[in-house]
Motif scaffolding. Structure first.
Motif, PDB file in Angstrom:
ATOM      1  N   LYS A  90       0.598 -13.352  29.866  1.00 43.27           N
ATOM      2  CA  LYS A  90       1.457 -12.448  30.632  1.00 43.27           C
ATOM      3  C   LYS A  90       0.660 -11.283  31.200  1.00 43.27           C
ATOM      4  O   LYS A  90       0.849 -10.896  32.354  1.00 43.27           O
ATOM      5  N   LYS A  91      -0.261 -10.735  30.417  1.00 38.77           N
ATOM      6  CA  LYS A  91      -1.086  -9.624  30.894  1.00 38.77           C
ATOM      7  C   LYS A  91      -1.965 -10.077  32.060  1.00 38.77           C
ATOM      8  O   LYS A  91      -2.044  -9.395  33.082  1.00 38.77           O
ATOM      9  N   LEU A  92      -2.628 -11.217  31.892  1.00 40.46           N
ATOM     10  CA  LEU A  92      -3.492 -11.728  32.951  1.00 40.46           C
ATOM     11  C   LEU A  92      -2.693 -12.089  34.193  1.00 40.46           C
ATOM     12  O   LEU A  92      -3.108 -11.805  35.318  1.00 40.46           O
ATOM     13  N   SER A 109       7.362 -21.173  32.397  1.00 41.21           N
ATOM     14  CA  SER A 109       7.012 -22.240  33.332  1.00 41.21           C
ATOM     15  C   SER A 109       5.563 -22.098  33.792  1.00 41.21           C
ATOM     16  O   SER A 109       4.795 -23.068  33.803  1.00 41.21           O
ATOM     17  N   ALA A 110       5.174 -20.881  34.174  1.00 40.16           N
ATOM     18  CA  ALA A 110       3.799 -20.644  34.611  1.00 40.16           C
ATOM     19  C   ALA A 110       2.822 -20.857  33.459  1.00 40.16           C
ATOM     20  O   ALA A 110       1.724 -21.398  33.646  1.00 40.16           O
ATOM     21  N   TYR A 111       3.215 -20.464  32.251  1.00 40.72           N
ATOM     22  CA  TYR A 111       2.371 -20.643  31.059  1.00 40.72           C
ATOM     23  C   TYR A 111       2.174 -22.130  30.766  1.00 40.72           C
ATOM     24  O   TYR A 111       1.065 -22.563  30.441  1.00 40.72           O
ATOM     25  N   MET A 124      10.120 -10.570  36.625  1.00 40.34           N
ATOM     26  CA  MET A 124       9.990 -11.961  36.252  1.00 40.34           C
ATOM     27  C   MET A 124      10.565 -12.118  34.845  1.00 40.34           C
ATOM     28  O   MET A 124      10.220 -11.361  33.943  1.00 40.34           O
ATOM     29  N   ASP A 125      11.429 -13.091  34.671  1.00 43.42           N
ATOM     30  CA  ASP A 125      12.015 -13.274  33.350  1.00 43.42           C
ATOM     31  C   ASP A 125      11.168 -14.247  32.514  1.00 43.42           C
ATOM     32  O   ASP A 125      10.210 -14.843  32.996  1.00 43.42           O
ATOM     33  N   ASN A 126      11.527 -14.384  31.242  1.00 47.79           N
ATOM     34  CA  ASN A 126      10.731 -15.204  30.325  1.00 47.79           C
ATOM     35  C   ASN A 126      10.710 -16.679  30.711  1.00 47.79           C
ATOM     36  O   ASN A 126       9.723 -17.362  30.442  1.00 47.79           O
ATOM     37  N   LYS A 127      11.761 -17.172  31.346  1.00 51.22           N
ATOM     38  CA  LYS A 127      11.762 -18.574  31.770  1.00 51.22           C
ATOM     39  C   LYS A 127      10.699 -18.826  32.830  1.00 51.22           C
ATOM     40  O   LYS A 127      10.031 -19.857  32.822  1.00 51.22           O
ATOM     41  N   SER A 180      -6.207 -21.670  27.105  1.00 53.48           N
ATOM     42  CA  SER A 180      -6.041 -21.768  25.651  1.00 53.48           C
ATOM     43  C   SER A 180      -5.655 -20.445  24.996  1.00 53.48           C
ATOM     44  O   SER A 180      -5.594 -20.353  23.777  1.00 53.48           O
ATOM     45  N   GLY A 181      -5.382 -19.422  25.801  1.00 51.22           N
ATOM     46  CA  GLY A 181      -5.023 -18.119  25.248  1.00 51.22           C
ATOM     47  C   GLY A 181      -3.573 -18.051  24.811  1.00 51.22           C
ATOM     48  O   GLY A 181      -2.787 -18.989  24.994  1.00 51.22           O
ATOM     49  N   SER A 182      -3.223 -16.909  24.227  1.00 47.39           N
ATOM     50  CA  SER A 182      -1.859 -16.711  23.747  1.00 47.39           C
ATOM     51  C   SER A 182      -0.920 -16.390  24.906  1.00 47.39           C
ATOM     52  O   SER A 182      -1.356 -16.047  26.012  1.00 47.39           O
TER      53      SER A 182
END
Length: 64
Positions: A26-28, A8-10, A1-4, A19-21
């Motif tokens: 990404k970890k979750l 989008s998911a973030y 999965m790339d950063n884009k 409200s997390g970083s």
């Protein structure tokens, strides 16, 4: 999965109240994704079946 795709998911998660970083997200995300993929049943693929059709243009009764 790339950063884009992560971005989008973030963004969707933020809209839904996350409200997390980004790094925590990404970890979750990776953890939840792996858990879900592992819990899905294996798909058994079957070969496709096809049957020949009669060509209507090959009939001698067909007149142009």
């Amino acid at each position: 999965m790339d950063n884009k795709e992560y971005a989008s998911a973030y963004a969707i998660a933020k809209i839904c109240g996350y409200s997390g970083s980004f790094d925590d997200f990404k970890k979750l995300y990776n953890q939840y994704y792996s858990d879900i993929i592992e819990s899905l049943p294996e798909e058994k693929t079957e070969p496709a079946r096809a049957e020949a059709a009669i060509n209507p243009m090959s009939s001698k009764r067909f007149i142009f």
